[in-house]
Design a protein around this motif. Sequence first.
Motif, PDB file in Angstrom:
ATOM      1  N   UNK A   1       4.067  14.608 -11.505  1.00 44.33           N
ATOM      2  CA  UNK A   1       4.087  14.785 -12.961  1.00 44.33           C
ATOM      3  C   UNK A   1       3.015  15.755 -13.428  1.00 44.33           C
ATOM      4  N   UNK A   2       1.867  15.725 -12.754  1.00 43.59           N
ATOM      5  CA  UNK A   2       0.770  16.597 -13.191  1.00 43.59           C
ATOM      6  C   UNK A   2       0.917  18.013 -12.647  1.00 43.59           C
TER       7      UNK A   2
ATOM      8  N   UNK B   1       0.542   6.588 -20.256  1.00 49.40           N
ATOM      9  CA  UNK B   1       1.039   7.716 -21.036  1.00 49.40           C
ATOM     10  C   UNK B   1       2.518   7.651 -21.396  1.00 49.40           C
ATOM     11  N   UNK B   2       3.394   7.786 -20.382  1.00 42.71           N
ATOM     12  CA  UNK B   2       4.794   7.905 -20.716  1.00 42.71           C
ATOM     13  C   UNK B   2       5.403   6.588 -21.192  1.00 42.71           C
ATOM     14  N   UNK B   3       4.592   5.540 -21.248  1.00 43.70           N
ATOM     15  CA  UNK B   3       5.124   4.242 -21.683  1.00 43.70           C
ATOM     16  C   UNK B   3       5.681   3.515 -20.475  1.00 43.70           C
TER      17      UNK B   3
ATOM     18  N   UNK C   1       0.834  -1.207   0.000  1.00 46.96           N
ATOM     19  CA  UNK C   1       0.000   0.000   0.000  1.00 46.96           C
ATOM     20  C   UNK C   1       0.868   1.256   0.000  1.00 46.96           C
ATOM     21  N   UNK C   2       2.032   1.208   0.698  1.00 53.12           N
ATOM     22  CA  UNK C   2       2.951   2.349   0.644  1.00 53.12           C
ATOM     23  C   UNK C   2       3.399   2.585  -0.794  1.00 53.12           C
ATOM     24  N   UNK C   3       3.692   1.494  -1.509  1.00 50.44           N
ATOM     25  CA  UNK C   3       4.109   1.626  -2.907  1.00 50.44           C
ATOM     26  C   UNK C   3       3.004   2.257  -3.735  1.00 50.44           C
ATOM     27  N   UNK C   4       1.761   1.886  -3.444  1.00 46.65           N
ATOM     28  CA  UNK C   4       0.633   2.497  -4.155  1.00 46.65           C
ATOM     29  C   UNK C   4       0.595   4.002  -3.867  1.00 46.65           C
ATOM     30  N   UNK C   5       0.789   4.364  -2.591  1.00 47.86           N
ATOM     31  CA  UNK C   5       0.830   5.784  -2.230  1.00 47.86           C
ATOM     32  C   UNK C   5       1.946   6.509  -2.954  1.00 47.86           C
ATOM     33  N   UNK C   6       3.116   5.898  -3.011  1.00 44.31           N
ATOM     34  CA  UNK C   6       4.249   6.520  -3.705  1.00 44.31           C
ATOM     35  C   UNK C   6       3.934   6.682  -5.185  1.00 44.31           C
ATOM     36  N   UNK C   7       3.246   5.682  -5.766  1.00 43.16           N
ATOM     37  CA  UNK C   7       2.855   5.785  -7.169  1.00 43.16           C
ATOM     38  C   UNK C   7       1.955   6.996  -7.390  1.00 43.16           C
ATOM     39  N   UNK C   8       1.012   7.209  -6.466  1.00 44.62           N
ATOM     40  CA  UNK C   8       0.114   8.361  -6.597  1.00 44.62           C
ATOM     41  C   UNK C   8       0.915   9.663  -6.477  1.00 44.62           C
ATOM     42  N   UNK C   9       1.883   9.703  -5.530  1.00 48.89           N
ATOM     43  CA  UNK C   9       2.691  10.914  -5.364  1.00 48.89           C
ATOM     44  C   UNK C   9       3.471  11.208  -6.642  1.00 48.89           C
ATOM     45  N   UNK C  10       4.035  10.154  -7.248  1.00 48.70           N
ATOM     46  CA  UNK C  10       4.798  10.347  -8.482  1.00 48.70           C
ATOM     47  C   UNK C  10       3.907  10.926  -9.579  1.00 48.70           C
ATOM     48  N   UNK C  11       2.682  10.421  -9.687  1.00 48.18           N
ATOM     49  CA  UNK C  11       1.757  10.948 -10.694  1.00 48.18           C
ATOM     50  C   UNK C  11       1.382  12.393 -10.384  1.00 48.18           C
ATOM     51  N   UNK C  12       1.187  12.718  -9.093  1.00 46.71           N
ATOM     52  CA  UNK C  12       0.878  14.102  -8.707  1.00 46.71           C
ATOM     53  C   UNK C  12       2.026  15.019  -9.101  1.00 46.71           C
TER      54      UNK C  12
ATOM     55  N   UNK D   1       0.021  22.395  -4.261  1.00 46.01           N
ATOM     56  CA  UNK D   1      -1.003  21.650  -4.999  1.00 46.01           C
ATOM     57  C   UNK D   1      -2.365  22.293  -4.799  1.00 46.01           C
ATOM     58  N   UNK D   2      -2.645  22.682  -3.545  1.00 43.11           N
ATOM     59  CA  UNK D   2      -3.943  23.318  -3.263  1.00 43.11           C
ATOM     60  C   UNK D   2      -4.073  24.645  -4.006  1.00 43.11           C
ATOM     61  N   UNK D   3      -2.972  25.406  -4.075  1.00 48.97           N
ATOM     62  CA  UNK D   3      -3.017  26.685  -4.794  1.00 48.97           C
ATOM     63  C   UNK D   3      -3.319  26.460  -6.271  1.00 48.97           C
ATOM     64  N   UNK D   4      -2.639  25.467  -6.859  1.00 51.80           N
ATOM     65  CA  UNK D   4      -2.872  25.189  -8.282  1.00 51.80           C
ATOM     66  C   UNK D   4      -4.327  24.775  -8.499  1.00 51.80           C
TER      67      UNK D   4
END
Lengths: 118, 329
Positions: free
Chosen positions: A102-103, B172-174, A89-100, A112-115
């Motif tokens: 990137x976005x 997306x990024x592959x 589950x930690x890995x899942x959380x880290x995956x979400x952070x990585x996607x955040x 993030x809240x400001x954006x």
Amino acid sequence: MELLGLYHYWVFVVLLMIGFYAVVAKVNLIKKLIGLSLFQSAVFLLYITMSKVSGGTAPIVLPGMVDPLYSNPLPQVLILTAIVVGISTTALGLGIVVRIKEEYGTTEEHEIQEIDRR
Amino acid sequence: MTIVFGIFLLTLLVITALGIVHTRNLFVAVMLLGIFSLLIALNFFILDAADVALTEAAVGAGISTVLFLGALALTSERERLGTRHRWLSLAVVASATLVVLYATFDKPRFGDPNAPVHQHVAPWYLEKTPEYVDIPNVVTAVLGSFRGYDTLGEVFVVFTAGIGVLFLLSSRRGGANHRPPGERDASGIGLREHVIPRVVGRLLVPFILLFGLYVQFHGEYGPGGGFQAGALIAAAFILYALIEGEDRTLAAVPQRWLNALMVGGALLYGGVGLAGIVLGSNFLDYSVLGADPVAGQHLGIILIEAGVGMTVTGTLLSIFHAFAARDRA
């Protein structure tokens, strides 16, 4: 000596609260996940502390032991599986952070809240 | 003496945790988290939980550190703004601490054999394991047989988390699966340039694998089992990937094998459960699998432990590859 019997629980409380503080007070998302890991480890420590029996040994039944006294296997089973589930589950959380990252281009919560508000 | 050592270790734990939260450098925090895991694994060992200590050392100090570092490589190493609402948070945490500390005074004292936790089903497990399951390690017996439903659920949670990470990070990024061939940059080469890590690492990898397999197949007799073995085997491949680079590791064990391991392990576990029904008993009742109930239990536990090991290995390695592939995309 009486109060020394509670030392393990006090350490559990302190670790739990250190993790809790990191989750609520820190702004960086990865730091929050690290705090969550600490919180989780504290709970593991609580369970394993409860499983201990004074003078007991690991619950592995070997022939020839005279009047054996074993520690409680049940909390150990629960925590053993919880550790592996915890890392997943930690890995899942880290995956979400990585996607955040990137976005939004940041892992700091207030940015993030400001954006999002814009 | 053990008590003094235990108190020393627990105090070290608290100091490490304070360091983790205090530092603004996330790299330092992750390294300290690895140390924290090793310390807590030692504590578990002192508290007679050898199986748990083995798991924590492999997962917490090994794989978790690598995953956090992988995430740091994709984000940033420094916290820019440390804390927000510091005093409010401190007040909340301090009051919560006091409440929970107050509650600890009602706990049974450490090691008390008459504590409620030791009165319920645990003595039954300890007493009946030699008769019903006949394997020395009671932890494995409870995990695999008496509480097989729990473990099945945990395996599916691990499996689901693995799928979640693959979904999140292969878009997306592959992802790891469809990176164009021939794409190699500096990070793909790993530590091959560095002599000492390379020599030491290459020496260690086969032994870690061997130890992982030993832990898998010896789990009924000593500390070990599928969860620990899965983590150890995944750690061996991760070490190989760090030294030799992702490409060589994926050439040795392609992602589709890992997917097959993830799915196959969960299916094997579920299939053993269904076999119990087909042979005329309950779900996950292994007694009917063999010539006599005890032989059936042995067979069932070996099979489901293999399923657990497969799923854990496949999931942890897939997660690692997903992070590493993202790094280079």
